[in-house]
Every structure is written in C-alpha cells, then in structure tokens.
Design a protein around this motif. Structure first.
Motif, PDB file in Angstrom:
ATOM      1  N   LYS A 161       0.842  -1.200   0.000  1.00 41.55           N
ATOM      2  CA  LYS A 161       0.000   0.000   0.000  1.00 41.55           C
ATOM      3  C   LYS A 161       0.876   1.248   0.000  1.00 41.55           C
ATOM      4  O   LYS A 161       2.067   1.193   0.325  1.00 41.55           O
ATOM      5  N   ARG A 162       0.277   2.365  -0.370  1.00 35.50           N
ATOM      6  CA  ARG A 162       0.925   3.676  -0.323  1.00 35.50           C
ATOM      7  C   ARG A 162       0.598   4.290   1.030  1.00 35.50           C
ATOM      8  O   ARG A 162      -0.570   4.367   1.415  1.00 35.50           O
ATOM      9  N   ASP A 163       1.625   4.720   1.747  1.00 39.68           N
ATOM     10  CA  ASP A 163       1.432   5.234   3.098  1.00 39.68           C
ATOM     11  C   ASP A 163       1.904   6.683   3.156  1.00 39.68           C
ATOM     12  O   ASP A 163       3.027   6.999   2.746  1.00 39.68           O
ATOM     13  N   GLU A 164       1.045   7.582   3.637  1.00 37.62           N
ATOM     14  CA  GLU A 164       1.431   8.991   3.699  1.00 37.62           C
ATOM     15  C   GLU A 164       2.185   9.277   4.992  1.00 37.62           C
ATOM     16  O   GLU A 164       1.890   8.728   6.054  1.00 37.62           O
ATOM     17  N   TYR A 271       4.772  10.672   0.497  1.00 42.63           N
ATOM     18  CA  TYR A 271       4.349   9.270   0.594  1.00 42.63           C
ATOM     19  C   TYR A 271       5.543   8.329   0.484  1.00 42.63           C
ATOM     20  O   TYR A 271       6.588   8.675  -0.070  1.00 42.63           O
ATOM     21  N   ASN A 273       6.066   3.795  -0.091  1.00 44.08           N
ATOM     22  CA  ASN A 273       5.369   2.558  -0.399  1.00 44.08           C
ATOM     23  C   ASN A 273       5.731   1.485   0.620  1.00 44.08           C
ATOM     24  O   ASN A 273       6.910   1.314   0.971  1.00 44.08           O
TER      25      ASN A 273
END
Length: 302
Positions: A161-164, A271, A273
């Motif tokens: 997932k992409r995490d901010e 962001y 990943n």
C-alpha cells in the motif's frame, strides 16, 4: 553439534552482548556465559572477543557464524517443506515488522490469520525496515512488512500500500495558524517551510521515518530545531500530542486523538510505499504465502 547450540551462537553474534542474548533466549546470563566458554573450549577456537562494551566475533568466529546461519536457514526450509506436506496443519512462520507499525497493524493481521490457520504459529521479529532487509537476506525471517526502497532485495518484494507521512501536532500548537484545509475534506496540510521556527521530536536517522524527516529539512532548506533526535517514532508521536513539539508519523499509524491533529506535508503530501518482502530463495513456504495473502487482505484494503 546441535541446532540449539548454533542458535545460541548466532544470537550472541546478533546481540553482541551475553546479557542481551541471554534475555532473548530466556536463559540466565551465567548459564549462557558458561555454555560459550565450554563450547569454545571444545572447538579449540575463540569465537568471540570480550570487550568492555560486550562481545564481537573473531575472524574464525565470523566464519563459524556464517556457516551456522546457513545451517539454520536450510533446516528451516526443510521444516517448511515438511509442514507444507501437512496442508498447513501445523508449523510456524516468522514475520518481521517495525515495532511502530506492529502496534497498529498486527492485531488485525494475526486475528484474521488465526481464524483461517489456527494451527500455524506466527513468530514476530520487531526491527526497522533496514534491519529487516538484512534478516531477509540472511534468511533468518520468512516474510516482512517493509518500507521501500530496499537496497539489497530488488525483486523479492510485493507492493502492499501507499502510506502517507504526516506531521503530528497538538491541536493548540501554533503551527495550526499556518495550516490549510484540504478542499472537500476535513484534513489539513502545511507548507513545510512554515514549520522552521518550531521544535521537532525526531526518530533515529537510521530508520526510514528518521531519514525521511531529515530529507524534508534538506529539501526545504531549513535547519531543524530539535532537542530530541533519537526518540522512537511511537514516543515522538506521544510527545507531540502533548504539545512538546512536532513529530513525523505514518497514516497507517495515525490513531484518532482529541488532542492531536495530523498534517499533510505540502498540498500534495509526502508518501512512501509499503511492501511485503521475502528472502532470496527458490522456495517460499505455504505458511509464508498464506500469511502474505492475509496481510494483503487486511492491510492492502486498509
């Protein structure tokens, strides 16, 4: 030569301290020290040099430890193949994850996995992404949740997932005067340069979050103001909630608190990943694959 003894030696090498290794092995320090002396005596070779700060491998010890790691890794691979033959009716899988993320991600992951595979034991190893990559390369863990990019494992990764990356602050912190509401949402963002006058609480530089934070200061051309620069991410976030400074955290670790607000860095945000990574190996156990699938279902959809 027994596998248990090899595990003792590898743990001593990893911890570089008899006392820390004894704690990890749930042994008395005196018992582990006695074992090491007797083992070295039987080999006729000193495996470790004793120093005032702990222990470190001798040249002969490094050769022995590398081979011990290889033996233990191959033993685990054979174990995994045998357990697979039992159709996941037993066995274990070793999952690596950072302590910070583990607190927020693991409960749901482990609950879901246990419901599907109640007889498979999941062992947890907590370390930052950089250390986890080393463990994957060594083959001492089966799978890990890591932050990208990795430096040694280029192809053994699967996007999760992409995490901010957020800034966390107390709701009464003066940075809120410079915060902007993101249109159509209840979320805020802040120009990083507007934080230059405020004090920060930072994680270690050798962690992904610590590295990202320093990159942001460099990119913005501002000098960091920080009295705490080697705090764990969890403690930094807790201190920031109390108004002791600004800290960095992840969206995946952002719990709702009445006294805290999460700020995007810039209007577009920053962001990274997250990925699932596994060791160099032609064989990946069914248990590891099953755990990876559950992590994708729980985290990838989150």
């Amino acid at each position: 030569m027994h596998l248990k003894e090899l595990n003792y030696i590898v743990t001593l090498a990893d911890e570089q301290s008899i006392s820390r290794a004894a704690d990890k092995l749930y042994m008395a320090q005196s018992s582990l020290s006695q074992f090491l002396q007797q083992y070295e005596s039987e080999l006729g070779i000193e495996l470790f040099v004793r120093t005032s700060k702990g222990i470190r491998p001798t040249a002969a010890g490094k050769v022995f430890i590398d081979n011990a790691r290889s033996i233990l890794m191959h033993y685990r691979l054979v174990q995994n193949e045998l357990w697979d033959m039992a159709k996941l009716e037993g066995g274990n899988v070793i999952l690596g994850i950072s302590s910070f993320r583990a607190k927020y991600m693991l409960p749901k992951i482990l609950t879901s996995f246990r419901q599907k595979y109640p007889k498979v034991q999941v062992d947890i190893v907590e370390a930052n992404s950089m250390a986890l990559e080393d463990m994957l390369v060594e083959g001492s863990i089966d799978i890990a949740i890591v932050a990208l990019p990795l430096t040694r494992l280029a192809h053994e990764v699967e996007f999760l997932k992409r995490d901010e990356v957020f800034l966390i602050a107390n709701r009464d912190h003066p940075i809120m005067k410079a915060a902007h509401r993101r249109e159509g949402t209840p979320h805020y963002w802040v120009d990083f340069k507007d934080t230059a006058e405020f004090e920060y609480i930072l994680s270690d530089y050798d962690t992904i979050l610590g590295s990202i934070s320093r990159q942001q200061f460099k990119k913005a051309g501002i000098k960091q103001i920080a009295h705490y620069t080697n705090i764990t991410a969890d403690l930094a976030a807790a201190m920031a909630r109390e108004g002791l400074g600004l800290a960095f955290t992840y969206h995946s670790c952002a719990e709702p608190y009445e006294d805290a607000v999460y700020l995007s860095i810039g209007e577009e945000g920053v962001y990274l990943n997250l990925a699932l990574a596994h060791p160099y190996s032609t064989y990946q156990s069914k248990a590891a694959k099953a755990l990876g699938q559950v992590i994708q279902e729980v985290v990838g959809m989150g």
